[in-house]
Enzyme design. Structure first.
Site, short mmCIF file in Angstrom:
data_model
loop_
_atom_site.label_atom_id
_atom_site.label_comp_id
_atom_site.label_asym_id
_atom_site.label_seq_id
_atom_site.Cartn_x
_atom_site.Cartn_y
_atom_site.Cartn_z
N GLN A 66 0.82 -1.21 0.00
CA GLN A 66 0.00 0.00 0.00
C GLN A 66 0.85 1.27 0.00
O GLN A 66 0.32 2.37 -0.06
CB GLN A 66 -0.92 0.00 1.22
N HIS A 130 -1.03 0.30 5.68
CA HIS A 130 -1.61 1.30 6.58
C HIS A 130 -0.68 2.50 6.81
O HIS A 130 -0.31 2.82 7.92
CB HIS A 130 -2.00 0.65 7.91
N GLU A 228 -15.14 4.25 9.14
CA GLU A 228 -15.72 5.34 9.94
C GLU A 228 -15.54 6.70 9.27
O GLU A 228 -14.55 6.95 8.57
CB GLU A 228 -15.03 5.41 11.31
N TYR A 238 -10.02 8.13 19.19
CA TYR A 238 -11.05 7.55 18.33
C TYR A 238 -11.13 6.03 18.44
O TYR A 238 -11.84 5.39 17.67
CB TYR A 238 -10.85 8.05 16.90
N TYR A 249 -10.54 -10.17 10.30
CA TYR A 249 -10.70 -10.78 8.99
C TYR A 249 -10.96 -12.28 9.17
O TYR A 249 -10.23 -12.96 9.88
CB TYR A 249 -9.46 -10.55 8.13
#
Length: 361
Positions: A66, A130, A228, A238, A249
């Site tokens: 990513q 991430h 979210e 949060y 998963y």
């Protein structure tokens, strides 16, 4: 929670194609575009759609998984200083981390000049997931105030880091444009806390935008379910990975399986199943009719549509309705922006990705 409204049709045209996993879009003067490609290239696209060779002068980018060259943002005074900011996966001892750089676009638009890394997330880890990496310019009373927000993922293998303040994983940070720490950041005087931190407990934020009032909105990927939308406040926690509306998963609770806990902020909205959100913008233009003004637009990577989100008040309130746009394209929507012409533009995250302009019916 809300149920999606029926799919809507929307005309569109292709501005440019053949982009390799484009990630972020910015609008240059004279109708030109600046697009980042995750593989580590930054390109200027002419107003007529011609794609120029990649700019020279970028730092080393670790384009793996990513990671890569991710968000790009023009300085509010770009017309005078030609300054831009971009975030990327920076290799180094221990692995990699999300970094933020500033540079100046050369007058002939072929290279970056005076490139300087102004922030590197700590610590570097061996992970290809991430990175987060969205940037937003802060405002006070509707005017840029010389500060930047940047959203950082918790790097997947270090999810528990999101709840501690001695690292940058799973945080939104706030810094000056030269990398200095604002003295009014919420954890500046907290022992053991990194002073750049503005909020924490995030998983993998990939959309961030300021409303016209200056409120900071962000969305983030949940695990299996539980993406979210959040209203970001200084020192806000949060919740990830202590609370979530998702699960592991393959199934099964995360941690104690909590979705709420005292001292942890609830999302404004969440999606189950996940839509894999990316990109985020408020509609301020009248080009699509008055009913669109104040709507929030979010791309879906998983389902390949652009989500038009109606709120209970323009630029504010709870989510009351969602509309799926561009679903017929069958392409992952990575970024969405409103251009100086008031029209909306999206990037599709494909091996031969496209820059697409949305046209009112």
């Amino acid at each position: 929670m809300t149920l999606p409204a029926p799919a809507q049709s929307l005309r569109h045209d292709v501005v440019a194609s053949g982009l390799e996993h484009p990630w972020s879009l910015a609008f240059l003067p004279q109708g030109r575009f600046l697009v980042s490609e995750r593989v580590g290239r930054l390109r200027v696209i002419e107003a007529d759609g011609r794609v120029n060779p990649a700019l020279n002068g970028l730092p080393e980018v670790q384009a793996r998984g990513q990671g890569g060259l991710l968000d790009v943002l023009l300085d509010a005074d770009f017309a005078h200083n030609r300054t831009l900011f971009f975030c990327f996966s920076e290799p180094g001892a221990g692995g990699n981390s999300t970094a933020l750089a500033r540079a100046r676009l050369s007058g002939d638009r072929t290279r970056l000049e005076a490139m300087q890394v102004i922030f590197s997330a700590k610590p570097k880890v061996a992970s290809s997931a991430h990175f987060g990496c969205r940037i937003a310019e802060s405002q006070t009373q509707g005017k840029p105030d010389g500060l930047l927000f940047m959203a950082l993922g918790e790097r997947y293998v270090r999810k528990d880091d999101a709840q501690t303040l001695d690292n940058h994983h799973g945080k939104i940070i706030r810094i000056f444009k030269d990398g200095r720490v604002p003295p009014d950041n919420p954890f500046v005087s907290t022992a053991g806390a990194l002073p750049e931190i503005w909020s924490y407990g995030h998983r993998n934020p990939q959309g961030m935008v300021l409303s016209p009032s200056g409120a900071l909105w962000a969305h983030e990927h949940g695990p299996q379910g539980g993406d979210e939308i959040n209203l970001i406040t200084p020192a806000g926690n949060y919740g990830w990975p202590v609370i979530t509306y998702g699960e592991n998963y393959g199934g099964g609770p995360i941690g104690a399986g909590l979705s709420a806990k005292e001292g942890m902020t609830q999302p404004l909205h969440y999606w189950v199943p996940s839509i894999a959100p990316s990109g985020m913008v408020f509609v301020t233009s009248t080009r699509y009719g008055t009913s669109w003004i104040g709507n929030l637009l979010v791309g879906s990577l998983k389902f390949g549509y652009l989500n038009r989100i109606e709120l209970s008040a323009p630029f504010n309130g709870r989510v009351i309705r969602e509309h799926q746009l561009l679903a017929s394209l069958g392409e992952r929507i990575r970024d969405v922006r409103q251009g100086p012409d008031g029209l909306l533009y999206v990037l599709t995250d494909q091996a031969r990705g496209r820059l697409i302009r949305l046209l009112p019916d």
